[in-house]
Scaffold this motif. Structure first.
Motif, short mmCIF file in Angstrom:
data_model
loop_
_atom_site.label_atom_id
_atom_site.label_comp_id
_atom_site.label_asym_id
_atom_site.label_seq_id
_atom_site.Cartn_x
_atom_site.Cartn_y
_atom_site.Cartn_z
N GLU A 37 0.80 -1.22 0.00
CA GLU A 37 0.00 0.00 0.00
C GLU A 37 0.83 1.28 0.00
O GLU A 37 0.53 2.23 -0.70
CB GLU A 37 -0.91 0.02 1.24
CG GLU A 37 -2.14 -0.84 1.07
CD GLU A 37 -2.99 -0.35 -0.09
OE1 GLU A 37 -3.48 0.77 -0.01
OE2 GLU A 37 -3.14 -1.07 -1.10
N HIS A 40 2.24 2.20 -3.34
CA HIS A 40 1.09 2.51 -4.18
C HIS A 40 0.62 3.94 -3.94
O HIS A 40 0.39 4.70 -4.85
CB HIS A 40 0.00 1.51 -3.80
CG HIS A 40 -1.01 1.33 -4.88
ND1 HIS A 40 -1.88 0.30 -4.91
CD2 HIS A 40 -1.27 2.07 -5.96
CE1 HIS A 40 -2.62 0.40 -5.97
NE2 HIS A 40 -2.28 1.48 -6.62
N LYS A 41 0.53 4.32 -2.66
CA LYS A 41 0.00 5.64 -2.30
C LYS A 41 0.89 6.76 -2.81
O LYS A 41 0.40 7.73 -3.36
CB LYS A 41 -0.12 5.74 -0.78
CG LYS A 41 -1.36 5.06 -0.25
CD LYS A 41 -2.19 6.05 0.57
CE LYS A 41 -3.62 5.57 0.77
NZ LYS A 41 -3.73 4.37 1.57
N ARG A 44 0.43 7.80 -6.49
CA ARG A 44 -0.90 8.12 -7.04
C ARG A 44 -0.87 9.44 -7.79
O ARG A 44 -0.24 10.40 -7.38
CB ARG A 44 -1.96 8.13 -5.93
CG ARG A 44 -2.01 6.73 -5.38
CD ARG A 44 -3.16 6.12 -4.86
NE ARG A 44 -4.51 6.30 -5.21
CZ ARG A 44 -5.21 5.47 -5.98
NH1 ARG A 44 -4.61 4.48 -6.60
NH2 ARG A 44 -6.50 5.66 -6.14
N GLN A 48 -6.05 10.56 -9.12
CA GLN A 48 -6.31 9.47 -8.17
C GLN A 48 -6.42 10.02 -6.76
O GLN A 48 -7.27 9.60 -5.98
CB GLN A 48 -5.18 8.43 -8.25
CG GLN A 48 -5.24 7.59 -9.51
CD GLN A 48 -4.05 6.66 -9.64
OE1 GLN A 48 -2.91 7.06 -9.39
NE2 GLN A 48 -4.30 5.43 -10.03
N GLN A 49 -5.55 10.99 -6.47
CA GLN A 49 -5.60 11.59 -5.12
C GLN A 49 -6.91 12.32 -4.88
O GLN A 49 -7.51 12.22 -3.83
CB GLN A 49 -4.43 12.54 -4.93
CG GLN A 49 -3.13 11.79 -4.70
CD GLN A 49 -1.92 12.69 -4.83
OE1 GLN A 49 -2.02 13.91 -4.73
NE2 GLN A 49 -0.77 12.11 -5.08
N LEU A 51 -9.70 11.63 -6.23
CA LEU A 51 -10.71 10.59 -6.06
C LEU A 51 -10.64 10.01 -4.64
O LEU A 51 -11.67 9.81 -3.99
CB LEU A 51 -10.45 9.49 -7.10
CG LEU A 51 -11.60 8.58 -7.49
CD1 LEU A 51 -12.80 9.38 -8.00
CD2 LEU A 51 -11.15 7.61 -8.58
N ASP A 52 -9.41 9.82 -4.14
CA ASP A 52 -9.23 9.27 -2.79
C ASP A 52 -9.73 10.22 -1.71
O ASP A 52 -10.16 9.80 -0.64
CB ASP A 52 -7.73 9.04 -2.50
CG ASP A 52 -7.14 7.95 -3.38
OD1 ASP A 52 -7.91 7.17 -3.95
OD2 ASP A 52 -5.88 7.90 -3.50
N THR A 53 -9.59 11.53 -1.97
CA THR A 53 -9.85 12.49 -0.89
C THR A 53 -11.19 13.21 -1.04
O THR A 53 -11.35 14.33 -0.57
CB THR A 53 -8.71 13.53 -0.84
OG1 THR A 53 -8.58 14.10 -2.15
CG2 THR A 53 -7.38 12.92 -0.42
N LEU A 97 -6.30 7.74 -14.56
CA LEU A 97 -6.81 6.66 -13.71
C LEU A 97 -6.34 5.31 -14.25
O LEU A 97 -6.03 5.17 -15.42
CB LEU A 97 -8.34 6.70 -13.65
CG LEU A 97 -8.98 7.97 -13.10
CD1 LEU A 97 -10.47 7.79 -12.97
CD2 LEU A 97 -8.38 8.37 -11.75
N ASP A 101 -9.17 1.92 -10.61
CA ASP A 101 -9.90 3.12 -10.17
C ASP A 101 -11.28 3.23 -10.82
O ASP A 101 -12.16 3.89 -10.29
CB ASP A 101 -9.12 4.39 -10.55
CG ASP A 101 -7.72 4.41 -9.97
OD1 ASP A 101 -7.59 4.10 -8.78
OD2 ASP A 101 -6.78 4.74 -10.72
N SER A 104 -14.06 2.00 -8.65
CA SER A 104 -14.34 2.90 -7.51
C SER A 104 -15.07 4.13 -8.02
O SER A 104 -15.97 4.65 -7.34
CB SER A 104 -13.08 3.37 -6.81
OG SER A 104 -12.03 2.52 -7.01
#
Ligand code: C2E
Ligand code: MG
Ligand code: MG
Length: 424
Positions: A37, A40-41, A44, A48-49, A51-53, A97, A101, A104
């Protein structure tokens, strides 16, 4: 396993990977699993970030029923909001992406849409909603997630459409068919998006369990310069009717295009001339407005479409049984609805259209009489010549008017050219 520094950790991750791959045995998309992980992080992409946040926003574009002039559905379209307030459209963020992704993204868009639709319901607007699913996301995981969302019961699955992009060879595979059937079994509708934008086999189309096809915008946005593509729209309408699926036309960008596709009888329309995609609050205001009631055709492009539709209908009935059509009515151009439209629109300043319209009616009446006398005759060339001369004249007036009104000169194609095939 790149970030492992101890043997123990390596074994633990290997164990997890084994379980994960067993969980997804039937799913070729997940036949391998990436662990680590932390690495991976840090890698990003900005999209992607976001989308994550929680930077996702869902905007809605209305879909109009051309017969009732009412909005009947909306397409949910993803947007990403950057921390500095900039809005990213899919064109900008989709390339950033990765396959993982996409699921998600669709999940998040659907979750938001299923929360928004009941808000609209409460205000009296019972719309269906369609959500885009990338073909790579059509997987067991997607079906499981869909099942879960539907079970929450906020919106009946028959009001959810999943739009899958045409053109990936994924849809050609047997596994895809099985997944789509599983999705359908959940009660949702399936649409094929951007049909005609890439190569796809028409034969395959008949095997897919789809309820709707969305014609690629490429055919519609350019109609003012390529009115002859309306013949192609007519052919797609026949195909959709033959397959028993709904047809949605996207890219209805101008009032004239809206007029023409309405006259063609395409039932579901989407595009800037109706409305651009917008946030929920704006959609609520938009839905609250009273729609304007326009008579069709109201433009020369619409008149062109009207003549085309009328000609196709006459030709079909005459072919079926020439006795069904009365010669005297056929030869009299003034009893034709296209004549009434030409008069109402006041477009025939020098009487040329009227003359060509009469010539067309004479030609088709003669063809009718000929077919009654000798049913084997099949030479429609005189009718086609007259039809093309009329179409061409309508388009020339259309173009001249546009140039008079300061629009760039349009390059109307010679209607004897074959239908544009560059999209297929
Ligand atoms: P699409 O699904 O074909 O969506 C229609 C796109 O055409 C939208 O662009 C919309 O704003 C635009 N459009 C609508 N009417 C007109 C018109 O009259 N003229 C013109 N020039 N454009 C019009 P948008 O929102 O930028 O989306 C682009 C594409 O991104 C979508 O095409 C879809 O393939 C993809 N996309 C959007 N949201 C999602 C999502 O949640 N998941 C996935 N996988 N893809 C998405
Ligand atoms: Mg779409
Ligand atoms: Mg589309």
């Amino acid at each position: 396993f790149l970030d492992t520094d101890t043997g123990d950790k390596l074994l633990r991750l290997a164990d997890q990977a084994l379980y994960k791959s067993k969980e997804n045995k039937a799913d070729p998309e997940r036949s391998w699993v990436l662990f680590g992980e932390e690495i991976h992080k840090t890698q990003r992409t900005p999209a992607q970030q976001m989308l994550d946040t929680g930077g996702l926003e869902v905007w809605y574009q209305p879909i109009l029923d051309s017969r009732t002039r009412k909005v009947v559905g909306v397409e949910a379209l993803a947007r990403l909001r950057d921390t500095d307030g900039t809005l990213w459209t899919p064109e900008k963020f989709l390339p950033q992406l990765q396959n993982a992704d996409f699921l998600s993204l669709s999940k998040a868009v659907l979750t938001q849409a299923l929360a928004d639709v009941p808000i609209l319901d409460a205000q009296g607007w019972r719309l269906w909603v369609s959500v885009n699913i990338d073909p790579v996301s059509v997987s067991e995981a997607c079906i499981a997630c869909l099942r879960e969302m539907i079970a929450q019961g906020s919106v009946n699955p028959s009001r959810i459409t999943l739009e899958i992009l045409e053109g990936s060879n994924f849809l050609e595979q047997q596994a895809a068919l099985e997944r789509l059937l599983e999705m359908k079994a959940l009660g949702v509708h399936l649409a094929l998006d951007d049909v005609g934008s890439a190569y796809s086999s028409l034969l395959r189309l008949k095997d897919l369990p789809i309820d709707e096809i969305k014609l690629d915008q490429g055919f519609i946005r350019t109609l003012e310069n390529r009115p002859h593509d309306l013949h192609f729209v007519g052919a797609i309408q026949e195909l959709a009717a033959g397959l028993g699926v709904e047809l949605v036309v996207e890219g209805v960008e101008t009032e004239d295009i809206l007029d023409a596709v309405t006259v063609m009888g395409v039932s579901l329309l989407q595009g800037y001339a109706i409305a651009k995609p917008m946030p929920l609050a704006e959609l609520q205001t938009f839905l609250g407005r009273t729609p304007s009631h326009q008579q069709h055709p109201n433009s020369l492009l619409g008149l062109y479409a009207k003549q085309l539709v009328h000609h196709n209908a006459l030709k079909k009935s005459i072919r079926q049984d020439p006795r069904l059509v009365d010669y005297m009515t056929l030869v009299d151009a003034t009893s034709c609805p296209v004549h009434a439209d030409m008069q109402r629109l006041g477009v025939d300043r020098d009487g040329l259209l009227d003359k060509l319209h009469q010539a067309y009616h004479r030609a088709i009446a003669v063809m009718d009489a000929l077919l009654i006398a000798s049913p084997d005759s099949d030479d429609w060339s005189e009718v086609e010549r007259a039809q093309k001369a009329l179409e061409q004249a309508i388009m020339e007036i259309y173009c001249n008017r546009k140039t008079e009104n300061g629009h760039p000169a349009c390059a109307i194609e010679n209607p004897t050219d074959p239908i544009a095939t560059d999209h297929f």
